[in-house]
Design a protein around this motif. Structure first.
Motif, short mmCIF file in Angstrom:
data_model
loop_
_atom_site.label_atom_id
_atom_site.label_comp_id
_atom_site.label_asym_id
_atom_site.label_seq_id
_atom_site.Cartn_x
_atom_site.Cartn_y
_atom_site.Cartn_z
N ALA A 135 -2.53 14.92 -14.24
CA ALA A 135 -1.72 14.36 -13.29
C ALA A 135 -2.62 13.85 -12.02
N TRP A 136 -2.03 12.92 -11.32
CA TRP A 136 -3.06 12.50 -10.25
C TRP A 136 -1.90 12.07 -9.10
N GLY A 137 -2.11 12.32 -7.76
CA GLY A 137 -1.57 11.76 -6.65
C GLY A 137 -2.28 10.09 -6.36
N MET A 138 -1.38 9.32 -5.90
CA MET A 138 -1.94 7.90 -5.59
C MET A 138 -1.22 7.39 -4.37
N GLU A 139 -2.12 6.34 -4.01
CA GLU A 139 -1.40 5.61 -2.81
C GLU A 139 -1.94 4.16 -2.90
N TYR A 140 -1.17 3.16 -3.07
CA TYR A 140 -1.59 1.83 -3.25
C TYR A 140 -2.19 1.42 -2.01
N ARG A 141 -3.52 0.28 -2.12
CA ARG A 141 -4.27 0.03 -1.04
C ARG A 141 -3.74 -1.18 -0.47
N PRO A 142 -3.76 -1.48 0.66
CA PRO A 142 -3.35 -2.91 1.45
C PRO A 142 -4.08 -4.05 1.16
N GLU A 143 -5.26 -3.80 0.30
CA GLU A 143 -5.95 -5.02 -0.20
C GLU A 143 -5.30 -5.46 -1.49
N TYR A 144 -4.66 -4.57 -1.98
CA TYR A 144 -4.08 -5.18 -3.37
C TYR A 144 -2.88 -5.61 -3.01
N PHE A 145 -2.04 -5.32 -1.88
CA PHE A 145 -0.66 -5.98 -1.69
C PHE A 145 -0.83 -7.41 -1.01
N ALA A 146 -2.34 -7.35 -0.46
CA ALA A 146 -2.60 -8.72 0.21
C ALA A 146 -3.16 -9.80 -0.94
N ASP A 147 -3.21 -9.34 -2.12
CA ASP A 147 -3.90 -10.33 -3.01
C ASP A 147 -2.56 -10.84 -3.68
N PRO A 148 -2.45 -12.07 -3.81
CA PRO A 148 -1.35 -12.89 -4.39
C PRO A 148 -1.31 -12.89 -5.76
N ASN A 166 1.28 -10.30 -7.44
CA ASN A 166 2.73 -10.58 -7.42
C ASN A 166 3.63 -9.34 -6.82
N THR A 167 3.03 -8.99 -5.71
CA THR A 167 3.81 -7.76 -5.05
C THR A 167 4.83 -8.60 -3.97
N GLU A 168 5.64 -7.61 -3.45
CA GLU A 168 6.67 -8.05 -2.46
C GLU A 168 6.14 -7.79 -1.05
N PRO A 169 6.81 -8.44 -0.24
CA PRO A 169 6.37 -8.34 1.24
C PRO A 169 6.65 -6.97 1.85
N ALA A 170 6.05 -6.39 2.84
CA ALA A 170 6.34 -4.98 3.23
C ALA A 170 7.93 -5.05 3.75
N ALA A 171 8.65 -3.87 3.34
CA ALA A 171 9.98 -3.68 3.85
C ALA A 171 10.22 -3.09 5.28
N HIS A 172 8.83 -2.40 5.60
CA HIS A 172 8.66 -1.61 6.85
C HIS A 172 7.28 -1.56 7.13
N PRO A 173 6.89 -1.20 8.58
CA PRO A 173 5.37 -1.13 8.57
C PRO A 173 4.89 0.07 7.68
N GLY A 174 3.87 0.05 6.98
CA GLY A 174 3.28 1.10 6.26
C GLY A 174 3.96 1.05 4.78
N ASP A 175 4.52 0.22 4.40
CA ASP A 175 5.38 0.30 3.11
C ASP A 175 4.33 0.30 2.13
N VAL A 176 3.82 1.29 1.46
CA VAL A 176 3.15 0.85 -0.05
C VAL A 176 3.74 1.66 -1.12
N GLY A 177 5.18 1.30 -1.17
CA GLY A 177 6.28 1.96 -2.01
C GLY A 177 5.91 1.30 -3.31
N ARG A 178 6.80 2.05 -4.28
CA ARG A 178 6.86 1.77 -5.70
C ARG A 178 7.62 0.50 -5.87
N GLU A 179 8.65 0.30 -4.97
CA GLU A 179 9.59 -0.88 -5.27
C GLU A 179 8.88 -2.26 -4.82
N ARG A 180 7.93 -2.06 -3.87
CA ARG A 180 7.33 -3.28 -3.44
C ARG A 180 6.22 -3.62 -4.51
#
Length: 315
Positions: free
Chosen positions: A170-183, A186-200
């Motif tokens: 098992a591992w803990g993980m946190e998505y990177r802002p660079e990935y969310f910024a790459d079109p 196909n991720t969603e916009p942030a719902a709030h500041p610091g949003d790196v959530g699964r739904e996004r």
């Protein structure tokens, strides 16, 4: 995501954790780690026998039941894996056949679990909690993704309690802002500041299918692999309690994780529980290789993985 093989290919072997993690579930009965929950079930994977994996890959029913896809991914160090995915709103399931992954990670019964943060900056807090628990040198790792142009994009940061394992990790993980910024992600916009959530991170195509999310996972693991998993879940804020026989149940964020302790030759993914987008009035049983997916009645489905075609001791 399969991180163990990439970790072994890239990390310096002197990062091996000094001293084995001792014990299994040692939290107070049902008591979460102090403070808010930091880690949530993201996805789990399991390696199944070839007949079952092929039946899953070619199942027309699964394509109606869930956002289902077969995808090849290139991660850190050029490591590739081809998985069969059932994608929900916030969670997903990743399935492989024997030999789909290199080395022992492609062995029948191998499995893994990723638990992720919802807020940027929570993973360092998890790492600090691990150190407070006595995990003196948690293993940190950054996974990348190559979309096919040979230019890796930072995908997520990860932490392991140890690099020593039998067939489950098992591992803990946190998505990177660079990935969310790459079109291309196909991720969603942030719902709030610091949003790196699964739904996004996941697409909204689940809305057109029955499956909404994974709500429960049951996996048979060795005692050593459970010992390396419990500290991570506790550090992430799951409420962990021991089971007779050495197993454990961890609850948090609407997901229940059950681990049964078994000998090495009996490990593997056993059951997945899922919430549906809407209740159904019927009960449907779909045989898929050596597994049965039972849908309804109500807003629940249960996928049970039976005894797989394990090789004989002489084989």
């Amino acid at each position: 995501m399969v991180l163990r093989r990439a970790l072994q290919a890239i990390m310096i072997m002197t990062l091996a954790l000094a001293g084995a993690v001792q014990g299994t579930a040692h939290a107070e009965e049902g008591a979460p780690t102090a403070g808010r929950q930091l880690l949530y079930y993201n996805h789990a994977y399991g390696v199944l026998d070839r007949e079952t994996a092929d039946a899953i890959e070619h199942s027309s029913y699964l394509r109606e039941f869930a956002h289902f896809q077969v995808r090849t991914t290139t991660g850190s160090g050029g490591q590739t894996w081809t998985g069969r995915y059932l994608m929900g709103r916030e969670t997903y399931l990743e399935l492989f056949g024997v030999g789909d992954l290199p080395g022992k990670d492609g062995t029948l019964g191998a499995a893994g679990l990723g638990v992720s943060t919802e807020r940027a900056g929570d993973l360092p807090t998890v790492i600090e909690r691990l150190r407070q628990q006595g995990i003196g040198d948690p293993i940190e790792f950054r996974q990348t993704r190559d979309f096919g142009d040979g230019v890796p994009v930072p995908w997520f940061d990860a932490v392991f309690t140890t690099d020593q394992y039998d067939l489950f990790g098992a591992w803990g993980m946190e998505y990177r802002p660079e990935y969310f910024a790459d079109p291309r992600g196909n991720t969603e916009p942030a719902a709030h500041p610091g949003d790196v959530g699964r739904e996004r991170y996941l697409p909204d195509t689940y809305r057109d299918r029955l499956m909404r999310d994974v709500t429960g996972i049951r996996i048979a693991v060795t005692a050593r692999d459970l010992a390396g998993t419990v500290p991570l879940l506790e550090a992430g804020g799951f409420a962990v309690r021991s089971l007779p026989g050495g197993g454990a149940v961890a609850k948090g964020g609407g997901t229940t994780l059950r681990f049964d302790v078994v000998p090495l030759d009996q490990v593997g993914l056993r059951q997945v529980e899922m919430a549906l987008n809407r209740p159904v009035s019927y009960r449907h049983e779909e045989r898929i290789g050596h597994s049965t997916l039972t849908v309804g009645p109500g807003a629940r489905a249960v996928w049970t993985f039976e005894d797989q075609d394990r090789p004989s001791p002489a084989g």
